[in-house]
Design a protein around this motif. Sequence first.
Motif, short mmCIF file in Angstrom:
data_model
loop_
_atom_site.label_atom_id
_atom_site.label_comp_id
_atom_site.label_asym_id
_atom_site.label_seq_id
_atom_site.Cartn_x
_atom_site.Cartn_y
_atom_site.Cartn_z
N ILE A 198 10.81 47.14 15.72
CA ILE A 198 11.70 48.01 14.95
C ILE A 198 13.15 47.71 15.32
O ILE A 198 14.03 47.60 14.45
CB ILE A 198 11.38 49.49 15.21
CG1 ILE A 198 9.95 49.81 14.81
CG2 ILE A 198 12.35 50.39 14.47
CD1 ILE A 198 9.53 51.22 15.15
N GLY A 199 13.40 47.57 16.63
CA GLY A 199 14.75 47.28 17.08
C GLY A 199 15.29 45.98 16.52
O GLY A 199 16.45 45.91 16.09
N TRP A 200 14.46 44.94 16.51
CA TRP A 200 14.91 43.66 15.99
C TRP A 200 15.20 43.73 14.49
O TRP A 200 16.19 43.17 14.01
CB TRP A 200 13.86 42.58 16.26
CG TRP A 200 13.91 42.03 17.64
CD1 TRP A 200 13.02 42.24 18.65
CD2 TRP A 200 14.93 41.17 18.18
NE1 TRP A 200 13.40 41.58 19.79
CE2 TRP A 200 14.58 40.91 19.53
CE3 TRP A 200 16.09 40.61 17.66
CZ2 TRP A 200 15.35 40.11 20.35
CZ3 TRP A 200 16.87 39.80 18.48
CH2 TRP A 200 16.49 39.56 19.81
N VAL A 201 14.33 44.40 13.75
CA VAL A 201 14.55 44.52 12.30
C VAL A 201 15.82 45.32 12.02
O VAL A 201 16.64 44.95 11.17
CB VAL A 201 13.33 45.17 11.62
CG1 VAL A 201 13.61 45.42 10.14
CG2 VAL A 201 12.11 44.26 11.76
N LEU A 202 16.00 46.42 12.74
CA LEU A 202 17.22 47.22 12.55
C LEU A 202 18.46 46.44 12.98
O LEU A 202 19.53 46.59 12.37
CB LEU A 202 17.12 48.52 13.35
CG LEU A 202 16.14 49.56 12.80
CD1 LEU A 202 16.07 50.76 13.73
CD2 LEU A 202 16.54 49.99 11.40
N ALA A 203 18.32 45.62 14.01
CA ALA A 203 19.46 44.79 14.42
C ALA A 203 19.82 43.80 13.31
O ALA A 203 21.01 43.58 13.03
CB ALA A 203 19.12 44.05 15.70
N GLY A 204 18.81 43.20 12.69
CA GLY A 204 19.08 42.30 11.58
C GLY A 204 19.80 43.01 10.44
O GLY A 204 20.77 42.49 9.88
N PHE A 205 19.33 44.21 10.12
CA PHE A 205 19.98 44.98 9.07
C PHE A 205 21.43 45.31 9.46
O PHE A 205 22.35 45.19 8.65
CB PHE A 205 19.20 46.28 8.82
CG PHE A 205 19.92 47.23 7.90
CD1 PHE A 205 19.87 47.05 6.53
CD2 PHE A 205 20.64 48.29 8.41
CE1 PHE A 205 20.55 47.92 5.68
CE2 PHE A 205 21.31 49.16 7.58
CZ PHE A 205 21.27 48.98 6.21
N GLY A 206 21.62 45.73 10.71
CA GLY A 206 22.96 46.10 11.16
C GLY A 206 23.93 44.94 11.11
O GLY A 206 25.10 45.09 10.72
N VAL A 207 23.48 43.76 11.51
CA VAL A 207 24.34 42.57 11.46
C VAL A 207 24.73 42.26 10.02
O VAL A 207 25.90 41.95 9.72
CB VAL A 207 23.64 41.37 12.11
CG1 VAL A 207 24.41 40.07 11.84
CG2 VAL A 207 23.50 41.59 13.62
N GLY A 208 23.76 42.33 9.12
CA GLY A 208 24.06 42.07 7.71
C GLY A 208 25.04 43.07 7.13
O GLY A 208 26.01 42.70 6.46
N ALA A 209 24.80 44.36 7.39
CA ALA A 209 25.68 45.39 6.86
C ALA A 209 27.07 45.30 7.47
O ALA A 209 28.08 45.48 6.78
CB ALA A 209 25.08 46.78 7.13
N GLY A 210 27.13 45.02 8.78
CA GLY A 210 28.43 44.86 9.43
C GLY A 210 29.20 43.68 8.87
O GLY A 210 30.43 43.73 8.71
#
Length: 412
Positions: A265-277
Amino acid sequence: MTAVLTAAAPARPAHRDPQVLRWLGAFTASTLGDSVYHLALSWAAVRGGTPAEAGLVMAVSAVPRALLMLGGGVIADRLGPRRVVLASDTVRCVVVLGVAALVLVTSPTLWVLAGVALVFGVVDALFMPAVGALPPRIAPHDQLARVQGLRGLAYRSGAVLGAPLGGLAVALGGPGAAFAVAGALFALSLPLLLALRLRPLTGEAAKENGTAYGDLVDGLRYLRGHRVLGPLMIVIALSDLGFVGPLNVGLALLSDQRGWGASGIGWVLAGFGVGAGSASLLLGVKGRVPRAGAVLGWTMTLGAVSIGALAFVPRLPVAVAVALAIGLLAGLSGALCGALVQTECDPAYLGRVSAVSSLVSLGLAPLTYPLTGAAIGLWGVGPVFTVSAAICALAGVYGLAVRTVRRAELPR
């Protein structure tokens, strides 16, 4: 009477403007404090009661936030957004530092923690519309899109850094230390807000003669009659209703089914966060995206396809890549929605318009959490993600179908 910004000398880009940077620093500190506070509250609630009781404590703030959000928009427009933001962060600072002191002498009961959550819900209903109404008071009209991008980047940074900062504080000193850190961050925002010099708006005095209820009705009438903002609220509502369930509830269930675990979950959310940022950084640096309305619609539609695809990805690295694409596309469409709200709205109505947008995102969309969980239990992850993606795609298609939204442009 239409409110317009008073004439000003040509301004420097927003990311080099001391006014904007002070506001950005205050917003970042407040966002970090909010993230640390929520972690401290959840940890204290879990340690003091059952998981169900802890969940109720965390949910308490949603009720006043949803019920009072529109009133918060009226107050922001009547009293001025800086005054409201300043008062909100002051209340947060005092309350959180009070809880930190209480934790040092005793273990707070769940009733005390629920009371703190209730206060934060009320404050959020005032804070969020006021934050949305501040940018036109500190930056010229042609820099508002860049300010929105910088705000999105600050929000993502605060959300990403706040959790580990709170976790470190809890590990070193328990919930009391985390509450103290949150209070210090809220306190840090206060001198930055006090140092802001606001750009005056003309035509506001005429707005202050009516009642608060009249102002609310006037704001809703303005929003309904606006050729861009009215349809744009429907786009925002549909995208949020389709998006937040899979991201906040469905992702955990998907990770459990795939065997990815909590780290997955953390890795997927990190991927989303990097994209959104990255999307927010793009808008913050570039300052303008040509054909913003059309880009908004297409990125929202393509992002919906990525959301649907996430449910059928078998391997974690591929899921992280898909989440990165979702973050980039959804982050760009969300940033453009916010930028169009800022640039299309008469500044005298911006608190009320921001309140409507925040009500949809933070008041109505979270109601899909239990529905998403129940639906996945009945039909599985794939069908639910597909339906959610279809709702998000409908938002993008609707935006492309409405001519005024499709042709909306950011100022040069």
